[in-house]
Design an enzyme around this catalytic site. Structure first.
Site, PDB file in Angstrom:
ATOM      1  N   SER A 227       1.008  -1.531   0.136  1.00  0.00           N
ATOM      2  CA  SER A 227      -0.209   0.168   0.041  1.00  0.00           C
ATOM      3  C   SER A 227       0.869   0.974   0.072  1.00  0.00           C
ATOM      4  CB  SER A 227      -0.824  -0.398   0.719  1.00  0.00           C
ATOM      5  OG  SER A 227      -0.262   0.236   2.418  1.00  0.00           O
TER       6      SER A 227
ATOM      7  N   ASP B 105      -2.386   6.348  11.956  1.00  0.00           N
ATOM      8  CA  ASP B 105      -1.562   5.582  11.069  1.00  0.00           C
ATOM      9  C   ASP B 105      -0.392   6.641  10.810  1.00  0.00           C
ATOM     10  OD1 ASP B 105      -0.126   4.723   8.485  1.00  0.00           O
ATOM     11  OD2 ASP B 105      -1.964   5.389   7.309  1.00  0.00           O
TER      12      ASP B 105
ATOM     13  N   HIS C  55       1.531   5.337   6.261  1.00  0.00           N
ATOM     14  CA  HIS C  55       0.857   6.257   5.319  1.00  0.00           C
ATOM     15  C   HIS C  55       1.336   6.793   4.916  1.00  0.00           C
ATOM     16  CE1 HIS C  55      -0.862   2.022   5.184  1.00  0.00           C
ATOM     17  NE2 HIS C  55      -0.591   1.941   3.957  1.00  0.00           N
TER      18      HIS C  55
END
Length: 416
Positions: A148, A388, A391
């Site tokens: 990802s 998170d 990312h």
């Protein structure tokens, strides 16, 4: 000399040895298991001695480090400097942003993290020029292979290009594998979902099965005609897995079995990259004249706990280079990457394969302020939500990766 060339001014012809850097050890999905193997001691961000894992032929020979020729400056040694003109797109001007990285949509209050750009020590790095880039890649194709974070990078590229052109989605599947085309420039971008780079069993029930000496057909059967491939992997290698070699199970990581050899993530990581590079160097993914970039890890920045124990990333400015060190088990992963890159480069001399280093780790270690944190979703009263710190917000620091990509492609085409 075109616009991109004028912006990219060489100051020094003396390369700087790529220092030791560390790897994030958190996962792209909420699951982490402690890594209890011995780790090398902490190292500063910029190591000036010759005892780094990138010394010698293991990193591509005496004439190059990761494929960057000696007369070119090291793009990846430098600092973040203020850029009052950023960002160069918004979440309203680009449709390609993954919702979990849309920090503006979910109310991130500070925007200072958007006002920085990367400055190498010994040269100027041109800002991404969408028109110039599309001319640079006219008639070419680019593939991202990984997880990802690779998708995060691809979406950043699409957003930067959206100032002048939007691609058509020509994907033939509805899964994680996507393909886009810029028809006017005959330029194609694809993402191949392959978090382990090698053949796996189904990824819906842990422990997963990794076939460490077998190619992943998801990408190796399709990239032979791509001009450029950016390959990356890392976070998934800390999940519970069974390891297979020569058609037999040889060990596992974090599995419940007691009658099996328990191994470390480094065991699978080295073999996965070696198999992936072997596939490109004359195997199932062999390519004639193509260039493969190894994009190294972008570290996570959890503080105050792990991903599942209250850790968060709330800083609002970059680190200076003397404010942090690279440490932890990821250092072993990074060493593996450099060693396997060197092996692939040497093999490529006989097969025609070209392998280059795309060192995102040194750059992104300094950006604890660039993650979504809790601004990748709305608060949810009836479900557990995690911060998170893996990312990157879009727009955000990851956009600099396309400044690097632009420069690296220019070097490949001999325009510097």
């Amino acid at each position: 000399m075109n616009k991109l060339q004028q912006q990219t001014r060489r100051i020094s012809k003396t390369p700087k040895l790529a220092p030791l850097i560390a790897l994030t050890f958190l996962l792209t999905i909420p699951l982490y298991y402690p890594f209890h193997t011995h780790s090398p001691k902490n190292l500063p961000l910029h190591n000036t001695n010759d005892n780094s894992p990138c010394s010698g032929d293991g990193c591509g020979g005496d004439a190059a480090v990761g494929g960057v020729e000696a007369e070119q400056c090291d793009l990846f040694s430098g600092e973040w400097v203020p850029d009052p003109d950023g960002p160069y797109y918004t979440n309203e001007s680009c449709y390609a942003i993954q919702e979990h990285q849309d920090c503006m949509k979910f109310g991130r209050p500070d925007l200072g993290f958007l006002k920085w750009r990367w400055k190498p020590d010994d040269c100027q790095l041109a800002l991404f020029d969408p028109r110039g880039f599309l001319e640079l890649v006219r008639g070419k194709s680019l593939a991202f292979v990984g997880d990802s974070v690779a998708r995060n990078h691809m979406q950043s590229l699409i957003c930067l290009l959206s100032k002048v052109a939007y691609p058509s989605d020509v994907s033939e599947t509805t899964d994680e594998n996507k393909r886009y085309t810029y028809t006017e420039h005959n330029f194609n971008i694809s993402i191949f979902w392959s978090p382990y780079l090698v053949k796996t069993g189904k990824l819906d029930n842990e422990p997963f099965d990794l076939y460490l000496d077998e190619f992943d057909p998801n990408w190796t059967t399709q990239i032979s005609l791509y001009d450029y491939v950016i390959i990356s992997a890392g976070h998934w290698f800390f999940r519970p897995t069974y390891f297979h070699l020569n058609n037999r199970r040889v060990g596992c990581l974090y599995c419940p079995d007691t009658e099996i050899t328990h191994l470390t993530p480094v065991f699978s990581y080295r073999r996965a990259f070696r198999t992936a590079f072997r596939g490109i160097n004359g195997g199932a993914a062999a390519r004639s004249g193509g260039v493969t970039f190894l994009r190294t890890f972008a570290p996570s920045h959890f503080e105050g706990g792990g991903w599942n124990s209250g850790g968060n990333c709330t800083r609002t400015r970059p680190f200076m280079r003397n404010e942090t060190v690279l440490e932890g088990p990821g250092l072993e992963f990074y060493t593996v990457q450099l060693e396997e890159l060197g092996i692939a480069q040497r093999a490529g001399r006989g097969t025609g394969g070209k392998f280059r280093l795309f060192d995102a780790t040194k750059v992104m270690l300094l950006r604890p302020d660039g993650h979504p944190s809790r601004y990748g979703h709305w608060p949810g009263a009836n479900r557990v939500l995690y911060n998170d710190c893996v990312h990157w917000c879009l727009p955000g620091p990851i956009d600099s990766w396309n400044d690097f990509l632009q420069e690296l492609l220019m070097r490949e085409l001999g325009d510097v």
